[in-house]
Every structure is written in structure tokens, then in C-alpha cells.
Design a protein around this motif. Structure first.
Motif, short mmCIF file in Angstrom:
data_model
loop_
_atom_site.label_atom_id
_atom_site.label_comp_id
_atom_site.label_asym_id
_atom_site.label_seq_id
_atom_site.Cartn_x
_atom_site.Cartn_y
_atom_site.Cartn_z
N TYR A 1 0.84 -1.19 0.00
CA TYR A 1 0.00 0.00 0.00
C TYR A 1 0.87 1.24 0.00
N GLN A 2 0.54 2.19 -0.86
CA GLN A 2 1.29 3.44 -0.90
C GLN A 2 0.39 4.57 -0.40
N PRO A 3 0.87 5.32 0.58
CA PRO A 3 0.02 6.38 1.14
C PRO A 3 -0.19 7.54 0.16
N PRO B 1 4.07 -5.37 -11.43
CA PRO B 1 2.74 -5.46 -12.05
C PRO B 1 2.69 -4.97 -13.49
N ASP B 2 3.51 -3.94 -13.80
CA ASP B 2 3.51 -3.44 -15.18
C ASP B 2 3.76 -4.56 -16.17
N GLU B 3 4.55 -5.56 -15.73
CA GLU B 3 4.90 -6.65 -16.64
C GLU B 3 3.83 -7.71 -16.76
N PHE B 4 3.17 -8.04 -15.63
CA PHE B 4 2.25 -9.17 -15.73
C PHE B 4 0.77 -8.79 -15.87
N ILE B 5 0.43 -7.53 -15.50
CA ILE B 5 -0.99 -7.15 -15.57
C ILE B 5 -1.50 -7.22 -17.02
N SER B 6 -0.71 -6.68 -17.95
CA SER B 6 -1.20 -6.69 -19.35
C SER B 6 -1.22 -8.11 -19.90
N VAL C 1 -8.26 1.03 -5.12
CA VAL C 1 -7.94 -0.22 -5.81
C VAL C 1 -7.95 0.04 -7.31
N ASN C 2 -6.92 -0.49 -7.99
CA ASN C 2 -6.88 -0.33 -9.45
C ASN C 2 -7.85 -1.30 -10.11
N MET C 3 -8.60 -0.77 -11.03
CA MET C 3 -9.58 -1.61 -11.73
C MET C 3 -9.00 -1.97 -13.09
N SER C 4 -9.14 -3.25 -13.47
CA SER C 4 -8.64 -3.64 -14.80
C SER C 4 -9.73 -3.39 -15.84
N ALA C 5 -9.28 -3.25 -17.08
CA ALA C 5 -10.23 -2.94 -18.16
C ALA C 5 -11.30 -4.02 -18.26
N LEU D 1 -12.17 3.59 -6.35
CA LEU D 1 -11.79 2.79 -7.53
C LEU D 1 -10.99 3.67 -8.49
N GLU D 2 -9.83 3.16 -8.90
CA GLU D 2 -9.01 3.92 -9.87
C GLU D 2 -9.22 3.31 -11.26
N ILE D 3 -9.72 4.13 -12.13
CA ILE D 3 -9.88 3.64 -13.52
C ILE D 3 -9.08 4.56 -14.44
N ILE E 1 -9.74 9.06 -11.53
CA ILE E 1 -9.21 8.79 -12.88
C ILE E 1 -7.69 8.73 -12.75
N ASP E 2 -7.15 7.56 -13.11
CA ASP E 2 -5.72 7.30 -12.96
C ASP E 2 -4.96 7.74 -14.22
N ASP E 3 -3.69 8.01 -14.07
CA ASP E 3 -2.79 8.33 -15.20
C ASP E 3 -3.36 9.44 -16.08
N ASP F 1 -0.62 12.02 -14.05
CA ASP F 1 0.37 10.98 -14.30
C ASP F 1 1.78 11.43 -13.94
N LYS F 2 2.56 10.44 -13.46
CA LYS F 2 3.94 10.68 -13.02
C LYS F 2 4.77 11.35 -14.11
N ARG F 3 4.46 11.03 -15.37
CA ARG F 3 5.22 11.58 -16.49
C ARG F 3 5.23 13.12 -16.47
N VAL G 1 5.62 11.69 -6.91
CA VAL G 1 6.37 12.84 -6.38
C VAL G 1 7.58 12.29 -5.62
N GLU G 2 8.77 12.65 -6.08
CA GLU G 2 9.97 12.06 -5.48
C GLU G 2 10.80 13.08 -4.69
N THR G 3 10.58 14.36 -4.94
CA THR G 3 11.45 15.36 -4.29
C THR G 3 10.64 16.43 -3.56
N1 LIG Z 1 9.46 5.70 -9.82
C1 LIG Z 1 8.46 5.96 -8.98
N2 LIG Z 1 7.40 5.15 -8.98
C2 LIG Z 1 6.39 5.46 -8.12
C3 LIG Z 1 6.48 6.56 -7.23
N3 LIG Z 1 5.34 6.56 -6.51
C4 LIG Z 1 4.59 5.53 -6.91
N4 LIG Z 1 5.21 4.84 -7.89
C5 LIG Z 1 4.74 3.67 -8.65
O1 LIG Z 1 3.80 4.11 -9.58
C6 LIG Z 1 2.74 3.16 -9.73
C7 LIG Z 1 1.47 3.79 -9.42
O2 LIG Z 1 0.43 2.96 -9.70
P1 LIG Z 1 -0.47 3.08 -10.97
O3 LIG Z 1 -0.29 4.38 -11.65
O4 LIG Z 1 -1.85 2.75 -10.52
O5 LIG Z 1 0.09 1.94 -11.90
C8 LIG Z 1 -0.04 0.63 -11.54
C9 LIG Z 1 -1.30 -0.01 -11.97
O6 LIG Z 1 -1.70 0.50 -13.22
C10 LIG Z 1 -0.91 -1.45 -12.14
N5 LIG Z 1 -1.32 -2.18 -10.94
C11 LIG Z 1 -0.66 -2.31 -9.78
N6 LIG Z 1 -1.40 -3.04 -8.92
C12 LIG Z 1 -2.54 -3.38 -9.57
C13 LIG Z 1 -3.71 -4.12 -9.20
O7 LIG Z 1 -3.87 -4.59 -8.08
N7 LIG Z 1 -4.67 -4.25 -10.15
C14 LIG Z 1 -4.55 -3.71 -11.37
N8 LIG Z 1 -5.53 -3.89 -12.23
N9 LIG Z 1 -3.48 -2.99 -11.74
C15 LIG Z 1 -2.48 -2.82 -10.85
O8 LIG Z 1 0.48 -1.51 -12.25
C16 LIG Z 1 0.99 -0.19 -12.28
C17 LIG Z 1 2.35 -0.15 -11.67
O9 LIG Z 1 2.28 -0.46 -10.37
P2 LIG Z 1 3.57 -0.40 -9.49
O10 LIG Z 1 4.69 -1.05 -10.16
O11 LIG Z 1 3.19 -0.83 -8.13
O12 LIG Z 1 3.90 1.12 -9.50
C18 LIG Z 1 3.12 2.03 -8.79
C19 LIG Z 1 3.99 2.71 -7.77
O13 LIG Z 1 4.85 1.84 -7.11
C20 LIG Z 1 7.63 7.40 -7.29
O14 LIG Z 1 7.77 8.39 -6.59
N10 LIG Z 1 8.59 7.06 -8.19
#
Ligand SMILES: Nc1nc2c(ncn2[C@@H]2O[C@@H]3COP(=O)(O)O[C@H]4[C@@H](O)[C@H](n5cnc6c(=O)[nH]c(N)nc65)O[C@@H]4COP(=O)(O)O[C@H]3[C@H]2O)c(=O)[nH]1
Length: 661
Positions: free
Chosen positions: A422-424, A452-457, A495-499, A527-529, A557-559, A581-583, A617-619
Motif C-alpha cells: 500500500y502506498q500512502p 505489475p507493469d509486466e504481468f498485468i497486461s 484499488v486499481n480496476m482492470s479494463a 476505484l481507480e480507472i 481517474i488514474d494516469d 500521471d507521473k510523467r 512525487v519524489e522530491t
Molecule cells: N518511480 C516511482 N514510482 C512510483 C512513485 N510513486 C509511486 N510509484 C509507482 O507508480 C505506480 C502507481 O500505480 P499506478 O499508476 O496505478 O500503476 C499501476 C497499476 O496501473 C498497475 N497495478 C498495480 N497493482 C494493480 C492491481 O492490483 N490491479 C490492477 N488492475 N493494476 C495494478 O500496475 C501499475 C504499476 O504499479 P507499481 O509497479 O506498483 O507502481 C506504482 C507505484 O509503485 C515514485 O515516486 N517514483
């Protein structure tokens, strides 16, 4: 007249007026007499009593007439004449029957829609009809010699150049007289004629041959039409997938033979789904037609353009001489599609992502080359769309890695290899925890952790995402219930919702059942979509989101900013939170444009009453800038990485839990 008959006429006093009536009978009798006269020479006693004289003795069945009285002779003759009459009647009936058959045959020949010619066993024409002469443009007299020699050559002129089917058929039937032969003739006037030749049998012996010719042009044309439909796309008229496969096989064969190179360009229109969903399918169809026309203009005569699927097109570029030639075509296509489309008074912009594979470099099978180009196209999409990418072996390695992941995923759920971290999410000003985002982790038995980026898709692709998502939801709700006693009322577990999950018709019911099971109030769940999930079907997304929100579940709304959405459509979405989005956050200090964009997103979200979270946000520097921009919440490594639930419990205990958030 036979002398005996003369005698007979005289002795019976037959009047001359009656004589003509008797004439046929007398003729028959006369013939008969001639016959019995011959027989008499070989009479039973062997005596030859037929010495020629003026009145030679008359014999009937070996009995000399001289031995009989005239009465007996008359009786005998009457019997004979009656027999003749019967025979004549029979013959007449047979003749009538034959005439009837002949008339039937002639009428049938003329009435049939087939051209017919009947030969006897000496190849002489016995019968034919007019249609036959019409087919070949010959006269009835010419039919007699039509199937042989010089006349045959004349006749063959009616068929198209190099169609020697008829010649072949004749050759075959001459060599195989007992066989049926069949062929298709193509005439110069465009007609297609089916030609059948069958032997005629009588008493198990071949007595000739019948040739029939039937005009099947209409049938052939409808066959052609059906073939065209089966091989072409209805909407754009372009070759479809099936024809592409066929043509590619041919092109590959020829390329192999002539040592040519081929390029396969796999194109996918960017954001086409959005056009379809927002402007309707009719509009989308028009757009596809326009795009198809533009693509057609980009290629050469020798290249092939096909519609591969919904918004996917493939160009097979033939006789490729250099890679530059291919990149020039890809550039041309990209430019051509970038120009605005004017459809039904709307001006629209469309781009395309192109993946390219090359023969023989990347493979030699049509399927393999298409698969490689498709893979490269996905790479182009990932690289930000509106560009082209060549297939590289690394892509294949990546794809086989994904395949192996998929296989391993199957056992991951059963063997409980997943966990949640869990990330706060904290307030930008006070850094007070207002919620957490649940993020899945996958640890293989060998200790390897797969992000997760690798296995979710990969899981999305094979449908395994559904049981995985179910597991995540249940686990997150269970954990939220555990925190609900110590956390402030505004605390949420996102919670992240899958498509795929979002498309489930029983999504709301399942979610509510789980919340009910763990007795967790709906307000704890967010719910994050993603934007793209909404854009798949905007109207239905709005309906589902509104339902969830009405039940008290928060929607984020995510990203945000990575999809196709405009700020304009945000106001119609029933949402509570928007995650930048982080970008964009990464670019805050590098790009003025991105800084302005983030600032605008925050401003407009507030106008619309939507909370804003900046991701990644890293800094401290970034935090400060976001605070200046009045961004509500931040999430990122600056405050905390995703951590185990127990760590969150500790954080919550130390958290400022004042309810003024
Ligand atoms: N470099 C950097 N990274 C940061 C920072 N803060 C947060 N992050 C990362 O950014 C991602 C944020 O989650 P997301 O955009 O929902 O993006 C998520 C989400 O789309 C998907 N995901 C993760 N868990 C689940 C899940 O339970 N269900 C579904 N459907 N998707 C998931 O995978 C993506 C990646 O998840 P994570 O690898 O955990 O990567 C997370 C988190 O660890 C930071 O300051 N710097």
C-alpha cells in the motif's frame, strides 16, 4: 404383276376400279410369292419343280398350287393377306411411334437451353440444335464437320485465346470413348460455357456420343461476385484478411523466386475507438473509408493494401530495394493521415502507428511476418503513437517472455504467490495520510519479484486478470475493514480496476457483495480507472461510475493526461478525484509546457469540484511546486514507497487524524 395374280384377278372377276385398292396387298403377295417360289426349290422332297415356263407351278409352303383347288388356294391367299394386313398395321404403329419419338427428339433439341449435338459411332452428326450453332457462330451445314479438322480450328476461334479446353475434351473422348468428359469453355464474347460429352449406349455397346453445352455465365458471375465478397471488405472495398493471406503467399513465392525483398507495414489508427464512441459508428465508418483512400494514394501499383481488422490496415510493399524506400513510405503514410479529415462538417485529426517487418530478414511466412509487424506496431504505440517502428528480435524475446509469464500466472493464484502493498496518499501541505493505494506484488517461489507493469497486461490478454482482480478486491476490502477502526472517516483504500473487470456486467453487484461480506462501509473504497477504460465506451462508463458513486464508492481517474481525453469531457464524468500521471510530474522542472498543463489541470479540476493527486512525487522541490499550484494530494517515494499493510498501520497510528481534511 405376278402371272398368278393376273390369273387370280381374272378368275375372281375383280373389277378394274377395285384393282387399285388391292394393289398394295397384291404387291405384298407378289413379294411373298417371289419368296415362296425360292423356298419351293428346296421343298421337302428335294425335287426341283420350278422349271421356268410361262405358267410355272405355284407353291405355297411347299405345296404346289396345282395340287389344290382354286377355293383352297383362295383361302390360303386370304389367310396370308390377313397376316400381311396385321403386319402392316403393326409396322404402321411402329412407324408412328418412331415418328413420334423423332418429333419429340427434335422438339426437345430445339426447346432445351443447352446446345446439343449427337454423333453416331462413326463421328457422323445425327442431330443437333440451333443453340449449338449459335455458340460457335457456325451454320447448320458446318456442324457436320465441325468437330474435326479445319472446321474445328474455325470453331475454336470463338473461344478466348489459349482456351484449348474443347480440343482437350475431343482428344480425351477419342482416346476414352466410354468415358464422360466435362470442361469449361470461355468464349470471346464473355460467356462461360460448361461442356459435357457423354457416350451413347445401346445394348451395352457404344453407338455414338452426345455433346451438350450450357451457358453458365450468370452462375459464373454470381460465383465471381460471391468470391469478391468473400475476399473483400464490405466497407472499404479493400482486400480482406483472407485475400491478404493468399496474395502474401503468392508475393512471398515470387519474391523468393526473383530474390526480391518485401516489407509488411502494419497500421493501426490511433484513438479510433474514441471517434467511434464519441461520434458514432457511421461516422467511424466514413473515417475508415477516407483513411483507406488516403492509404491507397500512398502506395504503388505493385503494392497491396488490405484491411486487416477494425482500424488495422496492412500494406505489402513489393520489390523493396532499400530500407530507405520503406521508411519513405511509412513517413508518407504518417503525413497523409495527419492532414485533417473533413467529414460531415466536422474536421478531425487522426494519426497512425506503424509496425514494419521485412522479408527475408524477419521471416518467410505470411503469418510470421504479420505477427512481427503487429508486434512492432505495439512498440510504436508504446513509443507515443504516430510513428513507425521496425520489428526487432528483442520484441520477439519480450513477447515470448510474456507468454512464459502467462503460463506461470495460471498457478500464481492457487499457490498464493500474490500479495498487496500500500502506498500512502498524503495532503500536499501537511503530509497527512488520507488514503492508500493498493498495489499488487507477485513473488515467484524462487524469490523473483515480477512488477505489475509486466504481468498485468499479460493477464489482461489471457483473461486471468479477472480472478486476479477478484483476489485484489477481496484482499483490499479485508484490509480496509481492519483499518476502518483506527483510520479517520475520510480514509480510503484505492484499488486499481482492470479494463476487463470494468466491462463485467455484474461488477457493481460483486463489489457490493464483498463489501457486505466484510461489513465495510462503501466510503472506504476508491476505484481507480484509467482514461482509456472510460473511452472504450463513454456512455456506459458514465452509467457505471454514476451507479458506484451513488452507492458511496469514490471514483478516481488514474494516469490522467496520457490518454485521449480532453479536459472538456471531464465535466460529464461522475468522478471525485483525478490523478496526474507521473510523467507530467517528472517534467515539472524540465518543460514549461508541462508545468502549464499541470497547473491548468489543477485549476480546472477545482472549478469542477474534483480533488487532484499528483503521482510519483519524489522530491521536496516537486512537492513545493505542487503545493504552490494548489494540488490537493501527493503520492510518491518522497513520502513513502508502497509498503506492507503493517507499516501503514504504524503510519496511521502516528498520523494526524484530525477530521478537517
Ligand atoms: N518511480 C516511482 N514510482 C512510483 C512513485 N510513486 C509511486 N510509484 C509507482 O507508480 C505506480 C502507481 O500505480 P499506478 O499508476 O496505478 O500503476 C499501476 C497499476 O496501473 C498497475 N497495478 C498495480 N497493482 C494493480 C492491481 O492490483 N490491479 C490492477 N488492475 N493494476 C495494478 O500496475 C501499475 C504499476 O504499479 P507499481 O509497479 O506498483 O507502481 C506504482 C507505484 O509503485 C515514485 O515516486 N517514483
Amino acid at each position: 404383276m405376278h402371272p398368278y395374280l393376273k390369273k387370280l384377278v381374272q378368275s375372281f372377276n375383280i373389277s378394274p376400279s377395285d384393282q387399285p385398292k388391292l394393289e398394295p396387298l397384291l404387291e405384298q403377295v407378289s413379294a411373298y410369292l417371289a419368296q415362296i417360289e425360292f423356298i419351293s426349290r428346296n421343298s421337302r422332297d428335294g425335287a426341283t419343280r420350278s422349271e421356268r415356263s410361262d405358267t410355272p407351278p405355284l407353291y405355297l409352303d411347299g405345296l404346289a398350287t396345282d395340287d389344290h383347288s382354286p377355293e383352297e388356294l383362295v383361302r390360303l391367299l386370304q389367310e396370308q393377306s390377313q397376316q400381311y394386313e396385321r403386319q402392316i398395321t403393326q409396322l404402321a404403329a411402329v412407324k408412328l411411334g418412331l415418328e413420334d419419338s423423332l418429333s419429340l427428339l427434335n422438339t426437345t433439341l430445339d426447346a432445351t437451353n443447352d446446345g446439343l449435338v449427337v454423333f453416331d459411332k462413326h463421328h457422323k452428326v445425327v442431330a443437333h440444335n440451333k443453340l449449338l450453332t449459335d455458340f460457335f457462330g457456325i451454320t447448320s451445314e458446318e456442324v457436320e464437320h465441325s468437330f474435326v479438322g479445319r472446321k474445328l480450328k474455325e470453331m475454336l476461334k470463338a473461344t478466348v485465346y489459349n482456351d484449348d479446353t474443347l480440343l482437350e475434351l475431343i482428344r480425351f473422348t477419342n482416346q476414352n470413348p466410354a468415358e464422360k468428359a466435362q470442361g469449361l469453355l470461355h468464349f470471346k464474347n464473355g460467356t462461360y460455357v460448361e461442356c459435357v460429352s457423354k457416350p451413347r449406349f445401346l445394348d451395352h455397346r457404344i453407338v455414338g456420343r452426345v455433346w451438350s453445352l450450357r451457358d453458365i455465365t450468370d452462375l459464373k458471375q454470381s460465383e465471381e461476385q460471391a468470391r469478391h465478397q468473400a475476399y473483400h471488405d464490405n466497407l472499404t472495398g479493400l482486400p480482406n484478411r483472407a485475400l491478404l493471406q493468399e496474395q502474401m503467399q503468392r508475393a512471398l513465392k515470387s519474391a523468393h523466386h526473383h530474390e526480391h525483398r518485401l516489407a509488411i507495414l502494419f497500421m493501426d489508427l490511433d484513438g479510433f475507438k474514441y471517434v467511434n464512441d464519441s461520434l458514432g459508428h457511421d461516422f467511424g465508418d466514413l473515417m475508415l473509408c477516407h483513411a483507406a483512400m488516403r492509404l491507397k494514394d500512398c502506395i504503388r501499383e505493385i503494392d497491396l493494401l488490405a484491411r486487416y481488422g477494425g482500424d488495422e490496415f496492412i500494406v505489402v510493399m513489393d520489390e523493396v530495394t532499400s530500407v530507405k524506400q520503406v521508411t519513405e513510405l511509412a513517413d508518407r503514410i504518417i503525413k497523409e493521415l495527419e492532414r485533417p479529415f473533413f467529414i460531415r462538417g466536422e474536421s478531425l485529426y487522426m494519426t497512425t502507428s506503424i509496425g514494419i517487418s521485412l522479408y527475408p530478414n524477419d521471416g518467410d511466412s505470411a503469418e510470421g511476418l504479420i505477427r512481427d509487424a503487429d508486434m512492432a506496431m505495439y512498440h510504436a504505440k508504446a513509443k507515443g503513437r504516430n510513428n513507425y517502428q521496425f520489428f526487432a528480435q528483442e520484441l520477439a524475446v519480450l513477447s515470448s517472455y510474456r507468454l512464459s509469464l502467462r503460463n506461470k500466472l495460471k498457478t500464481a493464484i492457487e499457490e498464493e504467490q500474490f500479495s498487496l502493498v500500500y502506498q500512502p496518499k498524503v495532503t500536499t501541505k501537511e503530509n497527512r495520510i488520507v488514503g492508500v493505494e493498493a498495489l499488487i506484488r507477485w513473488k515467484l517461489p524462487d524469490g523473483q519479484v515480477i512488477p505489475p507493469d509486466e504481468f498485468i497486461s499479460a493477464a489482461e490478454d489471457n483473461g486471468l486478470i479477472l480472478p486476479i482482480s477478484d483476489w485484489v478486491f477481496e484482499e483490499a476490502i479485508k484490509q480496509a475493514k481492519a483499518w476502518s477502526d483506527v483510520a479517520p472517516s475520510y480514509f480510503t483504500v484505492a484499488v486499481n480496476m482492470s479494463a476487463r473487470q470494468f466491462q463485467q456486467p455484474d461488477l457493481v453487484e460483486n463489489l457490493m457483495a464483498l463489501l457486505h461480506k466484510y461489513e465495510l462501509p462503501t466510503r472506504f473504497i476508491e476505484l481507480e480507472i484509467t482514461e482509456s477504460m472510460v473511452m472504450e465506451d463513454v456512455e456506459s462508463a458514465i452509467r457505471i461510475l454514476a451507479r458506484l458513486r451513488k452507492l458511496g464508492i469514490r471514483i478516481a481517474i488514474d494516469d490522467f493526461g496520457t490518454g485521449y481525453s480532453s479536459l472538456g469531457y471531464l465535466k460529464s464524468l461522475p468522478i471525485d478525484c483525478l490523478k496526474i500521471d507521473k510523467r507530467f510530474v517528472d517534467e515539472l522542472f524540465k518543460s514549461k509546457a508541462d508545468r502549464a498543463l499541470v497547473s491548468t489541470i489543477i485549476y480546472l479540476s477545482h472549478v469542477m469540484g474534483v480533488q487532484v493527486v499528483a503521482e510519483g512525487v519524489e522530491t521536496e522541490e516537486a512537492l513545493k511546486l505542487l503545493d504552490d499550484m494548489t494540488c490537493d494530494l501527493i503520492q510518491g517515494y518522497y513520502f513513502s514507497k508502497p509498503v506492507a499493510p503493517d507499516d501503514i498501520t504504524v503510519m496511521l497510528a502516528n498520523n494526524d487524524t484530525s477530521e478537517d481534511s
